[in-house]
Design a protein around this motif. Sequence first.
Motif, short mmCIF file in Angstrom:
data_model
loop_
_atom_site.label_atom_id
_atom_site.label_comp_id
_atom_site.label_asym_id
_atom_site.label_seq_id
_atom_site.Cartn_x
_atom_site.Cartn_y
_atom_site.Cartn_z
N GLN A 140 0.85 -1.20 0.00
CA GLN A 140 0.00 0.00 0.00
C GLN A 140 0.88 1.24 0.00
OE1 GLN A 140 -2.81 0.08 3.24
NE2 GLN A 140 -3.01 2.29 3.17
N SER A 185 0.48 5.42 0.08
CA SER A 185 -0.54 6.41 0.42
C SER A 185 0.03 7.81 0.41
CB SER A 185 -1.11 6.11 1.81
OG SER A 185 -1.68 4.82 1.84
N GLU A 218 -4.79 6.36 -2.08
CA GLU A 218 -4.11 5.09 -1.82
C GLU A 218 -4.01 4.25 -3.08
OE1 GLU A 218 -4.99 4.39 2.83
OE2 GLU A 218 -6.54 3.62 1.48
N PHE A 270 -2.97 0.23 -4.11
CA PHE A 270 -2.73 -1.13 -3.62
C PHE A 270 -2.25 -2.01 -4.77
CE2 PHE A 270 -5.89 0.54 -0.69
CZ PHE A 270 -5.43 0.09 0.54
N ARG A 327 -7.19 -4.77 -4.28
CA ARG A 327 -7.98 -5.21 -3.13
C ARG A 327 -9.33 -5.69 -3.67
NH1 ARG A 327 -6.64 -3.62 2.29
NH2 ARG A 327 -8.49 -4.92 2.67
#
Length: 116
Positions: A59, A61, A105, A107, A111
């Motif tokens: 992740q 951010s 964010e 990923f 996700r």
Amino acid sequence: MSTTTAIRAGHVKDADVDWVSVPGDTTRKILVYEPEMLLMRNSFTTGLQTPLHKHPHVQASYVVSGRFEITIDGCTEEMGPGDSFLIQSNLMHAAKCLEAGEIIEVFTPIREDFLS
């Protein structure tokens, strides 16, 4: 026209994607994704806390606005606009919103649990 569905390729206008409220969690907009990556906006209200947790995703951010207490692998830092952080796969982490704000964010891989 508004949609709650993110797109897998091409262009997306922020106004075309609805915010989704997750009970006890943030309000998020999943913008674009491919199997290898997902990009989203998270909106936090003051006092909101995510529990200490981990996931197999990496992740990255970026804090757009607000103030946050971010804990990663036992180390806690206060983060504000312009700050960023990286959470490696399976590291325990949590967030506490000190002042309402937004975090962008990314990923990798996606996700899938956020898409259902």
